[in-house]
Design a protein around this motif. Structure first.
Motif, mmCIF file in Angstrom:
data_model
loop_
_atom_site.group_PDB
_atom_site.id
_atom_site.type_symbol
_atom_site.label_atom_id
_atom_site.label_comp_id
_atom_site.label_asym_id
_atom_site.label_seq_id
_atom_site.Cartn_x
_atom_site.Cartn_y
_atom_site.Cartn_z
ATOM 1 N N LEU A 578 0.731 -0.742 0.009
ATOM 2 C CA LEU A 578 -0.024 0.294 -0.089
ATOM 3 C C LEU A 578 0.978 1.485 0.006
ATOM 4 N N GLU A 579 1.892 1.025 0.642
ATOM 5 C CA GLU A 579 2.927 2.511 1.029
ATOM 6 C C GLU A 579 4.017 2.174 0.101
ATOM 7 N N ARG A 580 4.312 1.863 -0.923
ATOM 8 C CA ARG A 580 4.488 1.849 -2.266
ATOM 9 C C ARG A 580 3.572 2.359 -3.569
ATOM 10 N N GLY A 581 2.705 1.658 -3.282
ATOM 11 C CA GLY A 581 1.861 2.455 -4.426
ATOM 12 C C GLY A 581 1.560 3.483 -3.838
ATOM 13 N N ILE A 582 1.185 4.328 -2.863
ATOM 14 C CA ILE A 582 0.792 5.574 -2.763
ATOM 15 C C ILE A 582 2.190 6.077 -3.264
ATOM 16 N N VAL A 583 3.316 6.052 -3.084
ATOM 17 C CA VAL A 583 5.082 6.631 -3.078
ATOM 18 C C VAL A 583 4.988 6.695 -4.613
ATOM 19 N N LEU A 588 4.473 9.655 -9.505
ATOM 20 C CA LEU A 588 3.748 9.640 -11.126
ATOM 21 C C LEU A 588 2.721 10.673 -10.919
ATOM 22 N N SER A 589 2.496 11.059 -9.663
ATOM 23 C CA SER A 589 1.333 12.789 -10.127
ATOM 24 C C SER A 589 2.614 13.765 -10.090
#
Length: 624
Positions: A578-583, A588-589
Motif C-alpha cells: 500500500l505504501e509503495r503504491g502511494i509513493v 507519478l502525480s
C-alpha cells in the motif's frame, strides 16, 4: 467317611502351595504384561517427542512442558513404575515454573485447583516435596497441598471448577496422608461431604447432568479408597434430589461400583459423552486397583469373558501408543481415530502402573508413602486369611479378636485390608460393639524396613563442562539446561570455583528470563495491537514495523515461539505494498504535474517568442 475326609484334607494341603504358585504366577503375568504395555507407550512417546530411543523420555523438549497437563502426567506414570528418568531436571524446571507463576495474581490458576493437585502428584512421583517446592515472593516455602487443597477456600472455592476440584484435592491431600491444621479452611470430612452429596440417583457421579459419567465416578472412587473401611457415617443432602441420607463411604463405593459395572460395554471398555474411549476404561481400572479389587478377575467387570484390560487393548496402536477413540470427536480435534494420542498414552501409562503395582503387592497409584514393611504386610495378610474364614455362625469372641487385630493396625493402613466388611457385617449380626473395640484398641506400629541414606549431590565435571559449553548468545532453548544445572549446583556440596559457576548460571538464567519476557510481550502486542489483522491500515504501519524489528532481533530458535507470525508477515507485506503504491502514485502525480507545468511553460514561451517575432516584423514594416 472320616478316612475319605482325611485324604481330601491331605490332598488340599498338598495342593495349597501349588495354588499359591498359580496365583503368584498369574499376578506376575499381569505385572509383566502391564510393564510391557507401559514400555510400548514410553517408546511411542519418545518417538513423538523426538527423544533418543535409548535415552530419557524427559528430554529438554518435554521438560519445557513441566507444569502443564501434557507435561506432568507422563512423569507421574514413570515415577509410579519406578522408571528413573531426568527426575532432578524435572524438579528443577517445575520449581522454577511454580515460583514464576506464584508471582502472578492467580498463582497457578485463578479457577482450577486441579493445577495444584496434578503438579503436587508429579512432584511426588519425581521424588520432590510438594509442601516445600520453591519459595514465594516473601521467601516462604511454597506449599502446594495447603494452597491447593485445605486452604484453597481462603481465596476461591476448591470446587469452583466443579466436583473435579474436590475429588483431586482429596487425592492430593491423601497422597502422603498429610495432616490438616486446625485452622484450615477445609477438612477431610468437609471435602468428603462435598463429593458425597453430588452422588446421582444411579449411584455414580458426573461433572454435570443427571447421568453417571464413568471417568468422574471412577475418580471419586479413587478419592474414596483410603476411607473404604471406615465405619463413620455421614449425613448430608443430595444435591440432585434434595434427599437427606446417612451413609458410610463404603456404601457409596458399592453403589458406584454397581453403577460402573452396568455402564461397562460388552467389549470391556466404557463410553463417555457418547464416545467409546480408552481413558474412561483406564480410570475405572485405576479405581478398582485403588480399592484393592483385582480388575481382571472381579466378575462385576468381566463382560462375556472380556476384561477391562481387553477393553484397554482395543485401543492399542502398532507403534505402541494408544488412540483415544476410533470415533472422531469434533470437540477434541487433536485426537484422531487412527493415530496414537498423548492423552490416551499418559492415562494408559499410569493405568499400567496401577496394575503393575497391584500385581507386585505395592501401594496404590496415588499412595506415595514408603512401601509397607514386610512385617506390616504379614500382619495384613494373616488378618485377611482369617477374615476369609468368617461365617454367619462364627463365634463372637473370634470376631472380637479379629476386630482388635484390625483396629491395632495404623489408621491409614486399614484401607489395605480386603474383606473388612465381611467381618463387620458378621460382628454386627452377633451383637459385637464395633465402635467400642475401635475406640479402646491401641494401635501397634510395625517396624519399618531398613533403607539406605540418600547420596549427597555433587556438581560433577560433566556438569561444569556443560556450564562452560553454554553459547555466548543464549536463547530459550537453553532454559531447561541452565535451570537444571543451577538447581543442582545450589544443592551440591562446596568446591573450588562453585561461586563462579553460580554467578554464570544465575546471569544466564536472568538473560533467558529476559528473552522469554520479550517473547511474551511480543505475543501479547501482536494479539492486542494487531488483531484482527484484516482491520490493520497504514496508520498502524509503525507498530507493525516495530513488531517486525523486535522479531528479527530474536534468535532463530526464539522466533519459532512467536504466534501468528505468518499473519504479521502478510500484514506487513500488504502495508508495504500500500505504501509503495502511494509513493508511486505521488511520484507519478509529481511527474505529471511537472510535465504539465513544463509544457505550459514551453507553450507560453513559444507564444511570447512568436509575439516578439510579430512585433519585430511589424516594426520592420514600419521602418520601410
Amino acid at each position: 467317611m472320616r478316612k475319605r475326609l482325611g485324604y481330601l484334607l491331605l490332598l488340599f494341603l498338598l495342593l495349597l502351595p501349588v495354588a499359591g504358585m498359580w496365583a503368584t504366577a498369574a499376578e506376575s503375568s499381569v505385572g509383566d504384561e502391564a510393564w510391557n504395555i507401559a514400555e510400548g507407550i514410553i517408546a511411542w512417546k519418545k518417538a513423538d517427542n523426538g527423544a533418543d530411543p535409548d535415552g530419557y523420555l524427559l528430554n529438554d523438549t518435554y521438560l519445557a512442558l513441566a507444569g502443564t497437563t501434557p507435561g506432568d502426567w507422563y512423569p507421574i506414570g514413570l515415577g509410579r513404575l519406578g522408571i528413573a528418568d531426568q527426575n532432578a531436571a524435572y524438579l528443577a524446571v517445575i520449581r522454577d515454573q511454580i515460583e514464576e507463576r506464584y508471582r502472578q495474581p492467580g498463582k497457578l490458576n485463578a479457577a482450577k485447583a486441579t493445577e495444584w493437585h496434578r503438579i503436587a502428584l508429579a512432584v511426588l512421583a519425581m521424588g520432590g516435596d510438594p509442601i516445600a517446592i520453591g519459595t514465594d515472593e516473601d521467601g516462604q516455602p511454597i506449599n502446594l497441598i495447603a494452597d491447593g487443597t485445605y486452604n484453597r477456600g481462603k481465596t476461591t472455592s476448591l470446587g469452583r471448577q466443579g466436583i473435579n476440584g474436590w475429588i483431586w484435592g482429596l487425592i492430593a491431600l491423601d497422597s502422603l496422608r498429610y495432616p490438616v491444621p486446625e485452622d484450615a479452611h477445609d477438612t477431610r470430612d468437609s471435602i468428603l461431604l462435598e463429593i458425597l452429596r453430588q452422588q446421582l440417583p444411579d449411584g455414580g457421579f458426573a461433572l454435570s447432568g443427571g447421568r453417571a459419567d464413568p471417568d468422574i465416578t471412577a475418580m471419586a472412587l479413587q478419592a474414596f479408597a483410603p476411607y473404604q473401611n471406615d465405619e463413620k457415617t455421614y449425613t448430608y443432602t443430595l444435591k440432585k434430589t434434595g434427599e437427606q441420607v446417612t451413609k458410610t463411604v463404603h456404601q457409596v463405593i458399592e453403589e458406584s461400583l454397581q453403577c460402573l459395572s452396568a455402564l461397562q460395554l460388552p467389549t470391556g471398555d466404557f463410553s463417555s459423552w457418547g464416545t467409546e474411549n480408552v481413558e474412561s476404561t483406564g480410570q475405572v481400572t485405576v479405581a478398582l486397583c485403588s480399592l484393592g479389587i483385582d480388575p481382571l478377575t472381579d466378575p462385576r467387570f468381566i463382560k462375556n469373558g472380556t476384561t477391562l484390560l481387553d477393553g484397554i487393548l482395543r485401543y492399542r496402536m502398532p507403534d505402541g501408543g494408544f488412540v483415544h477413540s476410533y470415533t472422531y470427536d469434533p470437540d477434541n480435534p487433536s485426537s484422531h481415530p487412527d493415530q496414537s494420542n498423548t492423552m490416551a498414552g499418559e492415562q494408559t501409562l499410569y493405568t499400567m502402573a496401577a496394575l503393575w503395582r497391584q500385581a507386585n503387592g505395592m501401594r496404590t497409584l496415588y499412595d506415595f508413602r514408603p512401601e509397607q514393611s514386610a512385617a506390616l504386610k504379614e500382619r495384613i495378610a494373616a488378618l485377611e486369611q482369617q477374615i476369609a474364614t468368617v461365617r454367619t455362625d462364627t463365634d463372637a469372641s473370634v470376631l472380637e479378636r479379629l476386630l482388635i487385630d484390625f483396629y491395632a493396625l495404623p489408621v491409614w493402613e486399614r484401607s489395605y485390608v480386603t474383606g473388612y466388611w465381611r467381618l463387620s457385617d458378621a460382628a454386627r449380626a452377633s451383637g459385637v460393639d464395633i465402635y467400642k473395640i475401635a475406640d479402646t484398641t491401641p494401635v501397634i506400629e510395625s517396624p519399618a524396613d531398613d533403607s539406605d541414606d540418600l547420596p549427597l549431590l555433587s556438581f560433577s565435571l560433566s556438569d561444569r563442562a556443560a556450564v562452560d559449553a553454554l553459547p555466548e548468545r543464549l536463547t530459550t532453548e537453553q532454559y531447561v539446561t541452565v535451570t537444571t544445572l543451577l538447581d543442582k549446583l545450589q544443592q551440591s556440596e562446596d568446591f573450588d570455583g562453585k561461586e563462579q559457576y553460580l554467578q554464570k548460571l544465575i546471569a544466564a538464567k536472568q538473560e533467558i528470563a529476559a528473552i522469554q519476557a520479550e517473547i511474551d510481550r511480543l505475543n501479547r502486542d501482536i494479539k492486542e495491537k494487531l488483531y484482527p489483522f484484516d482491520r490493520i491500515g497504514l496508520g498502524d504501519k509503525k507498530t507493525v514495523d516495530g513488531v517486525v524489528a523486535r522479531y528479527l532481533s530474536l534468535s532463530a530458535y526464539d522466533r519459532t515461539k512467536i504466534e501468528r507470525w505468518e499473519d504479521v508477515v502478510k500484514t506487513k507485506t500488504k502495508l508495504d505494498n500500500l505504501e509503495r503504491g502511494i509513493v508511486i502514485g505521488v511520484v507519478l502525480s509529481v511527474i505529471a504535474a511537472g510535465t504539465t507545468v513544463f509544457l505550459l511553460y514551453r507553450i507560453r514561451r513559444r507564444k511570447h517568442q512568436k509575439e516578439r517575432e510579430m512585433e519585430e516584423l511589424a516594426a520592420a514594416y514600419r521602418d520601410e
